[in-house]
Scaffold this motif. Sequence first.
Motif, PDB file in Angstrom:
ATOM      1  N   GLN A 226       0.842  -1.203   0.000  1.00 49.23           N
ATOM      2  CA  GLN A 226       0.000   0.000   0.000  1.00 49.23           C
ATOM      3  C   GLN A 226       0.874   1.249   0.000  1.00 49.23           C
ATOM      4  O   GLN A 226       0.617   2.214  -0.722  1.00 49.23           O
ATOM      5  N   GLN A 227       1.936   1.199   0.806  1.00 51.83           N
ATOM      6  CA  GLN A 227       2.824   2.345   0.893  1.00 51.83           C
ATOM      7  C   GLN A 227       3.477   2.621  -0.460  1.00 51.83           C
ATOM      8  O   GLN A 227       3.641   3.762  -0.868  1.00 51.83           O
ATOM      9  N   ARG A 228       3.821   1.542  -1.167  1.00 55.59           N
ATOM     10  CA  ARG A 228       4.473   1.730  -2.465  1.00 55.59           C
ATOM     11  C   ARG A 228       3.480   2.237  -3.521  1.00 55.59           C
ATOM     12  O   ARG A 228       3.846   3.022  -4.391  1.00 55.59           O
ATOM     13  N   VAL A 229       2.208   1.805  -3.428  1.00 53.52           N
ATOM     14  CA  VAL A 229       1.191   2.358  -4.343  1.00 53.52           C
ATOM     15  C   VAL A 229       1.042   3.857  -4.058  1.00 53.52           C
ATOM     16  O   VAL A 229       0.940   4.670  -4.981  1.00 53.52           O
ATOM     17  N   GLN A 230       1.066   4.190  -2.758  1.00 57.01           N
ATOM     18  CA  GLN A 230       0.953   5.606  -2.387  1.00 57.01           C
ATOM     19  C   GLN A 230       2.109   6.423  -2.962  1.00 57.01           C
ATOM     20  O   GLN A 230       1.919   7.542  -3.438  1.00 57.01           O
TER      21      GLN A 230
END
Lengths: 239, 280
Positions: free
Chosen positions: B181-185
């Motif tokens: 999720q952090q990397r999508v963000q």
Amino acid sequence: MRMLEIGDFGKRFTIHHLGQTMHAVEHIDFSLDKGEFIGIVGKSGSGKSTILKSIYRTYLPDEGKIIYNSERFGDIDLSTAAERQIIYLRKYEIGYVSQFLNVMPRTTSRQLVEQALLEMGESEEVAKAEAEKALIHFELDPKLWDTYPNTFSGGEKLRLNIAIATVKKPRLLLLDEPTASLDHQSKIKVREIIEKLKANGTTLVGVFHDIEFMEGLCDKVYDMKTRQLVMQAGVVSES
Amino acid sequence: MYEEPILQVRNLHKQFGPGCVQCSSSSDRHLEKNYCPNCGTVYACQNLSFDLYPGEILGIVGESGSGKSTMMQCLYFDAEVTSGEAYIADGHETAYENVFELSSQQQRFIRNHKYGMVYQNPVHGLKMNFSSVGNIAEKLIAAGNRNVADMESTSKTLLESVHIPLFRMKEAPKNFSGGMQQRVQIAKALSNNPPILFLDEVTTGLDLSVQANVLDLIKKIQRELGISMIVVSHDLAVIRMLADRTIVMLNGRIIEEGLTDQILEDPQHAYTQQLVYSLL
């Protein structure tokens, strides 16, 4: 040409929880010309590394001047230069090598050397070629090039450290006890590396524990005990 | 100085509460930490001033409640400042105007074109039920894109660069792990090519291996895209790896700033010394 001039330099540490201020070093004076190698010797705790770290601005200098002749900024006092100027100088002009390797996790030896060049704005092809040259030059086993340095021996870490610092061809290189904790064979290797750097015209300031190692290599020796420059390494008394 | 800052922040001030006689003077404020015991006003950010230079990563450290995230929210217009100024030097019509005084429309323009933000909690930065590609497209549309094929290919490239497998790009982030999720963000925040990126505790709560991935990604972004970043973290090890310069905050104030290695090896302020002594 004058490269570095240290005048009446001093450094204090204020330890708040003790309510005390300690003088690490004071009244240090020495200078060196382009291409010279000065060795700083003295007992542990005498403030050798404090001088080096203050030149690199890892420590905030308190007293005196550290005038460095920069290619970009001309004569600049490193003790008062703006942080962004220090960052520029670290990137392009001044290198620092210690026995500790402090790098991004999960980055291979090869990538670490390449990144040093990429950060300077070199192209990927140049970075790749120069990095390989440096790793060969400092005799890091090619089997280790694509592995992570966490598990390297002290000597291997050190040689990688020197490769990262010197691949950028710094004008001034600071060596902070690079031979501490190395065996005799590795020390000889480091000595050869320093000889190569000197031959390439790099100006060097080195802090060393073992005096015999310096013999014949330094142009000048600064003795922390007497606060004097001694011209030849051999004549410093062990104290 | 030999270069111009890309972002100048001057006297950023944010308080929650009206203030009273005891606490309204900025030079002589009687507070318990950042809280006025008399009227209950919280002084979250007090007269913060600093510069961010092109291509640099500026670290902000401080304990919980020191005002780090409030400052980021103010800069990103998520929260309104009580007073203060910020200037972006990036050749557009609002350059050298105090961005806190711009219209909400102009502020939206800055958010969509000049800023990227990665929140500590991906819930704040992502629509958890949208597809990952849709999340990125949302930001691209806000930045003025209208070509669907273009947006899809940009999204793919970005997701690939943050190591999200493309066969999962149509999946919603709610199905992903915290690190993903952090990397999508991060991919979303980068999609409009912002010159300035805010990262708020982006590695907090991630395991070491995923943290290494995210750190590597941030360094790569700095190296290859030259984006200026403000990285907030209470983890000194993260700051040491990423930041060239670091600001230390305590009770809503900047108490120390310097080169990151200098802050860690020669801390000047009593609080910074305690912080460094606590480092594992």
